[in-house]
Design a protein around this motif. Structure first.
Motif, PDB file in Angstrom:
ATOM      1  N   GLY A 177       0.817  -1.203   0.000  1.00 54.03           N
ATOM      2  CA  GLY A 177       0.000   0.000   0.000  1.00 54.03           C
ATOM      3  C   GLY A 177       0.851   1.253   0.000  1.00 54.03           C
ATOM      4  N   VAL A 178       0.200   2.372  -0.293  1.00 54.84           N
ATOM      5  CA  VAL A 178       0.880   3.666  -0.403  1.00 54.84           C
ATOM      6  C   VAL A 178       0.091   4.692   0.414  1.00 54.84           C
ATOM      7  CG1 VAL A 178       1.654   5.494  -1.975  1.00 54.84           C
ATOM      8  CG2 VAL A 178       1.645   3.088  -2.740  1.00 54.84           C
ATOM      9  N   ILE A 179       0.797   5.479   1.225  1.00 56.98           N
ATOM     10  CA  ILE A 179       0.154   6.532   2.008  1.00 56.98           C
ATOM     11  C   ILE A 179       0.744   7.877   1.596  1.00 56.98           C
ATOM     12  CG2 ILE A 179      -0.343   7.406   4.322  1.00 56.98           C
ATOM     13  CD1 ILE A 179       0.125   4.532   5.354  1.00 56.98           C
ATOM     14  N   LEU A 180      -0.117   8.756   1.091  1.00 56.82           N
ATOM     15  CA  LEU A 180       0.297  10.100   0.662  1.00 56.82           C
ATOM     16  C   LEU A 180      -0.348  11.116   1.592  1.00 56.82           C
ATOM     17  CD1 LEU A 180      -0.224   9.685  -3.204  1.00 56.82           C
ATOM     18  CD2 LEU A 180       1.862   9.264  -1.878  1.00 56.82           C
ATOM     19  N   GLU A 181       0.460  11.710   2.444  1.00 54.47           N
ATOM     20  CA  GLU A 181      -0.058  12.635   3.454  1.00 54.47           C
ATOM     21  C   GLU A 181       0.363  14.071   3.155  1.00 54.47           C
ATOM     22  OE1 GLU A 181       0.537  13.523   8.201  1.00 54.47           O
ATOM     23  OE2 GLU A 181       0.465  11.432   7.544  1.00 54.47           O
ATOM     24  N   SER A 182      -0.623  14.966   3.077  1.00 48.20           N
ATOM     25  CA  SER A 182      -0.371  16.404   2.890  1.00 48.20           C
ATOM     26  C   SER A 182       0.538  16.644   1.687  1.00 48.20           C
ATOM     27  CB  SER A 182       0.254  17.002   4.154  1.00 48.20           C
ATOM     28  OG  SER A 182      -0.543  16.731   5.280  1.00 48.20           O
ATOM     29  N   ASP A 187      -4.907  23.062   6.189  1.00 51.08           N
ATOM     30  CA  ASP A 187      -3.517  23.136   5.727  1.00 51.08           C
ATOM     31  C   ASP A 187      -3.310  24.428   4.949  1.00 51.08           C
ATOM     32  OD1 ASP A 187      -0.982  22.742   4.532  1.00 51.08           O
ATOM     33  OD2 ASP A 187      -1.270  20.582   4.503  1.00 51.08           O
ATOM     34  N   THR A 188      -2.445  25.304   5.455  1.00 54.14           N
ATOM     35  CA  THR A 188      -2.175  26.583   4.795  1.00 54.14           C
ATOM     36  C   THR A 188      -0.944  26.543   3.909  1.00 54.14           C
ATOM     37  OG1 THR A 188      -0.900  27.379   6.706  1.00 54.14           O
ATOM     38  CG2 THR A 188      -3.260  27.895   6.670  1.00 54.14           C
ATOM     39  N   VAL A 189      -0.162  25.467   3.995  1.00 56.26           N
ATOM     40  CA  VAL A 189       1.048  25.338   3.182  1.00 56.26           C
ATOM     41  C   VAL A 189       0.727  24.649   1.861  1.00 56.26           C
ATOM     42  CG1 VAL A 189       3.386  24.390   3.080  1.00 56.26           C
ATOM     43  CG2 VAL A 189       2.507  25.296   5.240  1.00 56.26           C
ATOM     44  N   ILE A 190       0.125  23.478   1.956  1.00 51.29           N
ATOM     45  CA  ILE A 190      -0.350  22.756   0.767  1.00 51.29           C
ATOM     46  C   ILE A 190      -1.861  22.641   0.896  1.00 51.29           C
ATOM     47  CG2 ILE A 190      -0.225  20.615  -0.562  1.00 51.29           C
ATOM     48  CD1 ILE A 190       2.583  20.219   0.545  1.00 51.29           C
ATOM     49  N   LYS A 191      -2.548  23.429   0.136  1.00 51.20           N
ATOM     50  CA  LYS A 191      -3.988  23.584   0.317  1.00 51.20           C
ATOM     51  C   LYS A 191      -4.746  22.272   0.106  1.00 51.20           C
ATOM     52  CE  LYS A 191      -3.920  28.515  -0.781  1.00 51.20           C
ATOM     53  NZ  LYS A 191      -4.179  28.913   0.604  1.00 51.20           N
ATOM     54  N   TYR A 192      -5.893  22.213   0.730  1.00 52.75           N
ATOM     55  CA  TYR A 192      -6.709  20.996   0.777  1.00 52.75           C
ATOM     56  C   TYR A 192      -7.046  20.463  -0.612  1.00 52.75           C
ATOM     57  CZ  TYR A 192     -10.618  18.039   2.440  1.00 52.75           C
ATOM     58  OH  TYR A 192     -11.471  16.994   2.731  1.00 52.75           O
ATOM     59  N   TYR A 193      -7.229  21.355  -1.578  1.00 52.77           N
ATOM     60  CA  TYR A 193      -7.637  20.898  -2.906  1.00 52.77           C
ATOM     61  C   TYR A 193      -6.583  19.976  -3.540  1.00 52.77           C
ATOM     62  CZ  TYR A 193      -4.551  23.940  -5.704  1.00 52.77           C
ATOM     63  OH  TYR A 193      -3.463  24.533  -6.290  1.00 52.77           O
ATOM     64  N   HIS A 194      -5.313  20.129  -3.129  1.00 54.36           N
ATOM     65  CA  HIS A 194      -4.267  19.234  -3.649  1.00 54.36           C
ATOM     66  C   HIS A 194      -4.601  17.782  -3.299  1.00 54.36           C
ATOM     67  CE1 HIS A 194      -1.064  22.133  -4.887  1.00 54.36           C
ATOM     68  NE2 HIS A 194      -1.717  22.924  -4.054  1.00 54.36           N
TER      69      HIS A 194
END
Length: 281
Positions: free
Chosen positions: A172-177, A224-231
């Motif tokens: 599996g793969v986990i991509l966080e923020s 998240d103000t660094v990498i916005k949620y829409y990402h």
């Protein structure tokens, strides 16, 4: 006289264009990488801080060395390959590693080129090579089956992990923020940001997602103000494999802490499923 003035104008215009091209090249080569890779070299603590057993790992990447820690969990058959964010080094990741240990997993965490004890300089190419070299270490040197390896990446590490996940198949793969690309992040702040400014460090995660075959857990916070949620939402949308989305709370660097049990249980449920409950063995 008019011809002379015209020639001077042409020369000035050519010099201006050359100046702009050189400026863009210098920005892409020196300024943007320094903004992106906020690395530190001093390892101010090791897994000894929590009295964990560990092994120093050094692998060759081109003519440089990539350093990491293999932190085994007793009797665990499964391991997390941990790719961290853009700032600091592996010494800053012990608390995150502790979460995976609580789930009964071994961890291999490493530094990109120029971070910590890893030699050389970071770049997109180097970071991705570092990740692949550590994967090779786990599968060849440590003998892990790919189906017992979970890839984890936070922030910049998510982009590195996504790239690795296009080259290997794992549990599996986990991509966080994680971001769609560094250009998209820059344009969230400066809409005019030219693509050329990031040359060599674009990290086009969004172009790689359809190639990932392993199950993916996407984690992101609306705060998240660094990498916005829409990402995170767009990454989830673009994935064509088996996928899950875990919404957390808090800003970029604190979400996994503030979210608490919801975060831990989200990891636990995903990992137990993709590893067929082997984390409990």
């Amino acid at each position: 006289m008019k011809i002379v003035k015209y020639k001077y104008l042409c020369i000035i215009l050519i010099l201006f264009i050359v100046f702009i091209m050189i400026s863009i090249s210098l920005f892409a080569k020196y300024i943007f990488p320094n903004l992106l890779y906020q690395r530190t070299s001093f390892i101010y603590r090791t897994p000894d801080y929590y009295q964990w057993k560990y092994e120093d790992v050094i692998v060759q990447v081109d003519k440089e060395q990539t350093h990491g820690w293999y932190i085994p969990y007793e009797d665990s058959k499964c391991v997390v390959l941990f790719s961290h964010g853009n700032a600091g080094n592996i010494a800053d990741r012990l608390e995150s590693i502790g979460i995976f240990r609580k789930l009964g997993l071994s961890v291999l965490v490493y530094d990109y080129g120029g971070y910590g004890k890893s030699t050389g300089k970071p770049s997109e190419e180097r970071c991705c090579k570092d990740a692949l070299a550590m994967w090779t270490y786990l599968t060849q040197n440590k003998g892990y089956s790919p189906q017992n390896i979970v890839l984890f990446g936070r922030s910049l590490g998510g982009a590195v992990t996504a790239d690795l996940a296009t080259k290997v198949e794992c549990a599996g793969v986990i991509l966080e923020s994680t971001f769609l690309s560094t250009i998209d992040v820059a344009r969230d702040m400066f809409s005019w940001f030219p693509e050329r400014f990031a040359k060599g460090n674009e990290f086009y995660t969004k172009k790689k997602l359809k190639e990932i075959k392993s199950p993916v857990l996407v984690i992101h916070s609306p705060q998240d103000t660094v990498i916005k949620y829409y990402h995170g939402k767009k990454i989830f949308e673009l994935l064509e494999c088996e996928k899950e989305f875990l919404e957390i709370i808090g800003d970029h660097n604190e979400g996994f802490i503030i979210t608490g049990d919801k975060y831990i249980n989200g990891l636990k449920d995903f990992i137990e499923r993709v590893l067929n409950l082997s984390v409990r063995e």
